[in-house]
Design an enzyme around this catalytic site. Structure first.
Site, PDB file in Angstrom:
ATOM      1  N   GLY A  88       0.820  -1.215   0.000  1.00  0.00           N
ATOM      2  CA  GLY A  88       0.000   0.000   0.000  1.00  0.00           C
ATOM      3  C   GLY A  88       0.850   1.259   0.000  1.00  0.00           C
ATOM      4  O   GLY A  88       0.458   2.290   0.525  1.00  0.00           O
ATOM      5  N   GLY A  90       1.513   2.977  -2.582  1.00  0.00           N
ATOM      6  CA  GLY A  90       1.037   3.957  -3.575  1.00  0.00           C
ATOM      7  C   GLY A  90       1.730   3.883  -4.913  1.00  0.00           C
ATOM      8  O   GLY A  90       2.252   4.892  -5.398  1.00  0.00           O
ATOM      9  N   SER A  91       1.731   2.703  -5.542  1.00  0.00           N
ATOM     10  CA  SER A  91       2.490   2.554  -6.780  1.00  0.00           C
ATOM     11  C   SER A  91       1.877   3.320  -7.957  1.00  0.00           C
ATOM     12  O   SER A  91       2.606   3.785  -8.831  1.00  0.00           O
ATOM     13  CB  SER A  91       2.646   1.076  -7.139  1.00  0.00           C
ATOM     14  OG  SER A  91       1.400   0.447  -7.110  1.00  0.00           O
ATOM     15  N   ALA A  94       3.159   6.900  -7.965  1.00  0.00           N
ATOM     16  CA  ALA A  94       4.606   6.945  -8.219  1.00  0.00           C
ATOM     17  C   ALA A  94       4.898   6.655  -9.699  1.00  0.00           C
ATOM     18  O   ALA A  94       5.743   7.319 -10.309  1.00  0.00           O
ATOM     19  CB  ALA A  94       5.328   5.949  -7.313  1.00  0.00           C
ATOM     20  N   ASP A 135      -0.822  11.233  -2.220  1.00  0.00           N
ATOM     21  CA  ASP A 135       0.198  10.293  -2.696  1.00  0.00           C
ATOM     22  C   ASP A 135       0.947  10.855  -3.903  1.00  0.00           C
ATOM     23  O   ASP A 135       2.149  10.609  -4.062  1.00  0.00           O
ATOM     24  CB  ASP A 135      -0.409   8.914  -3.004  1.00  0.00           C
ATOM     25  CG  ASP A 135      -1.796   8.995  -3.628  1.00  0.00           C
ATOM     26  OD1 ASP A 135      -2.252  10.120  -3.955  1.00  0.00           O
ATOM     27  OD2 ASP A 135      -2.414   7.945  -3.811  1.00  0.00           O
TER      28      ASP A 135
END
Ligand code: MEV
Length: 303
Positions: A88, A90-91, A94, A135
């Site tokens: 978790g 936050g791919s 990113a 994020d």
């Protein structure tokens, strides 16, 4: 070839409340996503992302960039991740941020961190429809940020002697599902839920002060209080609670779940002296200690 990377994130305070326009505190972690853009021998865009099946964010970036910047047809995009999507961290944000940074450089465009953030936020919202963008801010600017509502506030906070342990529950949580459940609860009990969010907001402002004063006991108390509010909201789980309790019993200043809840990770604020014992306690309670550094650099070019 151009290579860019962006960090994953960990939510410290303001989980869930941030969705409703309240502030949060988020830190960028040392797990990063790296995107490279290179010339491709065929006249097409080749996307090479081993282990990533969802290309929706990449396609959304490409459709925006193609109409705005003069993007060559023959490119190869490669994505490498130093973390599992399960934690978790936050791919999606990113990947979005790193790809925009790489494509801007590939097409010889200068892009400031602010422009990068706004562009990526626009892309992420076009795919996800909802979200506060905290994020995206962590991926773009890095460090530890006080963040509010689509960039209304983005303020770096000092990170001095903060030692955190991250414990993974082994359970992958579905943020979208949990956020939807919370929204349903809020529809049925608006006053009660907004009261919880207001109390979380109050904790965020106090956490900002505690970080400025470098006051670990106070910061720990705020984490405990925040975890209770998330329990009341109904987003914790037996596993998260048992890891939090184990950390507390082993001497953590404070501990809480981090993110959407139900699974993913918990965090414990610890002293150097107690660090080893608290890690052991988390492992004995069935958690996996994830080694990660905090307050990391935002999006950057890689050589
Ligand atoms: C998930 O990391 C944090 C939530 O506040 C959802 C979000 O803001 O996207 C639960």
């Amino acid at each position: 070839m151009v290579k860019a990377s962006a960090p994953g994130k960990l939510m410290l305070f303001g989980d869930h409340a941030v969705v409703y326009g309240h502030p949060c505190v988020v830190t960028a972690v040392s797990k990063r996503i790296e995107v490279s853009v290179a010339e491709y021998e065929r006249n097409e865009v080749c996307i090479d992302t081993p282990g990533v099946n969802d290309h929706s964010f990449i396609h959304a970036v490409l459709s925006r960039v193609s109409s705005l910047w003069c993007l060559p047809r023959s490119i190869r995009i490669t994505v490498r991740s130093s973390f599992s999507g399960a934690y978790g961290f936050g791919s999606s944000s990113a990947v979005t941020v790193a790809l925009i940074k790489a494509l801007a450089t590939y097409t010889s465009r200068a892009i400031s961190d602010r422009e990068l953030f706004l562009f990526a936020l626009d892309v992420v919202l076009s795919v996800q429809k909802v979200g506060s963008g905290f994020d995206v801010a962590a991926a773009s600017f890095g460090r530890t940020l006080l963040y509010k509502n689509k960039g209304e506030i983005i303020e770096p906070l000092p990170w001095k002697d903060i030692r955190l342990i991250v414990g993974y529950t082994g359970v992958k949580a579905s943020t979208v599902e949990i956020v939807r459940e919370v929204a349903e609860k809020r529809d049925h009990h608006p006053e009660q839920i907004d009261l919880l969010f207001n109390r979380m907001e109050n904790i965020v402002w106090q956490a900002k002060q505690a970080m400025k004063e470098n006051n670990m006991p106070w910061l720990g108390e705020l984490m405990d209080e925040h975890h209770s509010l998330l329990q009341t909201l109904g987003v914790s789980s037996e596993k998260l609670d048992s890891l939090v309790l184990a950390a507390k019993r082993a001497g953590a200043f404070g501990a809480k779940l981090s993110g959407a809840g139900r699974g993913d990770c918990m965090i414990a604020l610890v002293s150097k002296e107690r660090e080893e014992d608290i890690s052991t306690a988390i492992r004995l309670a069935g958690g996996e200690v994830v080694f990660v550094a905090f307050d990391e650099e935002g999006a950057r070019l890689e050589v």
